[in-house]
Design a protein around this motif. Structure first.
Motif, PDB file in Angstrom:
ATOM      1  N   PRO A  10       0.828  -1.207   0.000  1.00  0.00           N
ATOM      2  CA  PRO A  10       0.000   0.000   0.000  1.00  0.00           C
ATOM      3  C   PRO A  10       0.869   1.266   0.000  1.00  0.00           C
ATOM      4  N   LEU A  11       0.381   2.315  -0.650  1.00  0.00           N
ATOM      5  CA  LEU A  11       1.084   3.599  -0.680  1.00  0.00           C
ATOM      6  C   LEU A  11       0.258   4.660   0.035  1.00  0.00           C
ATOM      7  N   SER A  12       0.942   5.508   0.753  1.00  0.00           N
ATOM      8  CA  SER A  12       0.303   6.606   1.467  1.00  0.00           C
ATOM      9  C   SER A  12       0.397   7.883   0.639  1.00  0.00           C
ATOM     10  N   LEU A  66      -5.011  -3.719   4.998  1.00  0.00           N
ATOM     11  CA  LEU A  66      -3.705  -3.424   4.426  1.00  0.00           C
ATOM     12  C   LEU A  66      -2.717  -4.500   4.856  1.00  0.00           C
ATOM     13  N   TYR A  67      -2.096  -5.142   3.893  1.00  0.00           N
ATOM     14  CA  TYR A  67      -1.115  -6.192   4.157  1.00  0.00           C
ATOM     15  C   TYR A  67       0.254  -5.678   3.727  1.00  0.00           C
ATOM     16  N   PHE A  68       1.135  -5.452   4.693  1.00  0.00           N
ATOM     17  CA  PHE A  68       2.474  -4.920   4.454  1.00  0.00           C
ATOM     18  C   PHE A  68       3.494  -6.052   4.451  1.00  0.00           C
ATOM     19  N   PRO A  80      -5.852   5.404   3.839  1.00  0.00           N
ATOM     20  CA  PRO A  80      -7.207   5.417   3.276  1.00  0.00           C
ATOM     21  C   PRO A  80      -7.415   6.470   2.187  1.00  0.00           C
ATOM     22  N   LYS A  81      -6.771   7.607   2.289  1.00  0.00           N
ATOM     23  CA  LYS A  81      -6.963   8.658   1.287  1.00  0.00           C
ATOM     24  C   LYS A  81      -6.545   8.182  -0.097  1.00  0.00           C
ATOM     25  N   SER A  82      -5.368   7.570  -0.195  1.00  0.00           N
ATOM     26  CA  SER A  82      -4.911   7.107  -1.512  1.00  0.00           C
ATOM     27  C   SER A  82      -5.829   6.014  -2.056  1.00  0.00           C
ATOM     28  N   ARG A 114      -0.599  -6.460  -0.071  1.00  0.00           N
ATOM     29  CA  ARG A 114      -1.765  -6.114  -0.877  1.00  0.00           C
ATOM     30  C   ARG A 114      -2.715  -5.235  -0.080  1.00  0.00           C
ATOM     31  N   VAL A 115      -3.737  -4.773  -0.772  1.00  0.00           N
ATOM     32  CA  VAL A 115      -4.851  -4.083  -0.133  1.00  0.00           C
ATOM     33  C   VAL A 115      -6.112  -4.850  -0.492  1.00  0.00           C
TER      34      VAL A 115
END
Length: 135
Positions: A10-12, A66-68, A80-82, A114-115
């Protein structure tokens, strides 16, 4: 219920904002900071591959998992915004204001970052939660 899976870390959005001389934040469309725009487009593309139905008009209960790949995840509240911007960009909703409430969960999965996005029609589902002591 709709479920979408977006592969990759995931990207912020906050990592890609720049500020001008007046202190206003903006998102560049070129250069290293344009990676966010590409991420938004990737989310939209995966959603469009996985959903061919009509545009969703109602408010949606939104679950983001969100899976990091490791514990270096930064400030979770910026993700969440992205993701919501990518959902809106896909065209399946009119505005990301429809995505409320948003429930956010984080996990570690070294093999498969993944998301996972779950959308529930607010008129057909309700949210309940309990906070219970560990036994």
């Amino acid at each position: 219920m709709l479920k979408f899976t977006i592969p990759g870390r995931p990207l912020s959005k906050s990592n890609f904002k720049l500020t001008n001389v007046n202190g206003q934040a903006w998102m560049p469309r070129a250069g290293k900071h344009s990676k966010y725009i590409a991420y938004e487009n990737m989310i939209a593309g995966y959603i469009n591959q996985q959903y061919l139905g009509p545009k969703l008009e109602n408010q949606l209960i939104t679950v983001l998992k969100l899976y990091f790949p490791d514990k270096r995840m930064g400030d979770l509240h910026n993700y969440p915004k992205s993701i919501c911007d990518g959902i809106e960009k896909s065209g399946i909703i009119k505005n990301d204001k429809q995505l409320r409430p948003v429930l956010l969960f984080d996990f570690i999965d070294k093999e498969n970052p993944r998301v996972e996005i779950e959308l529930y029609d607010f008129n057909k589902y309700k949210v309940e939660y309990d906070i219970l002591p560990i036994k």
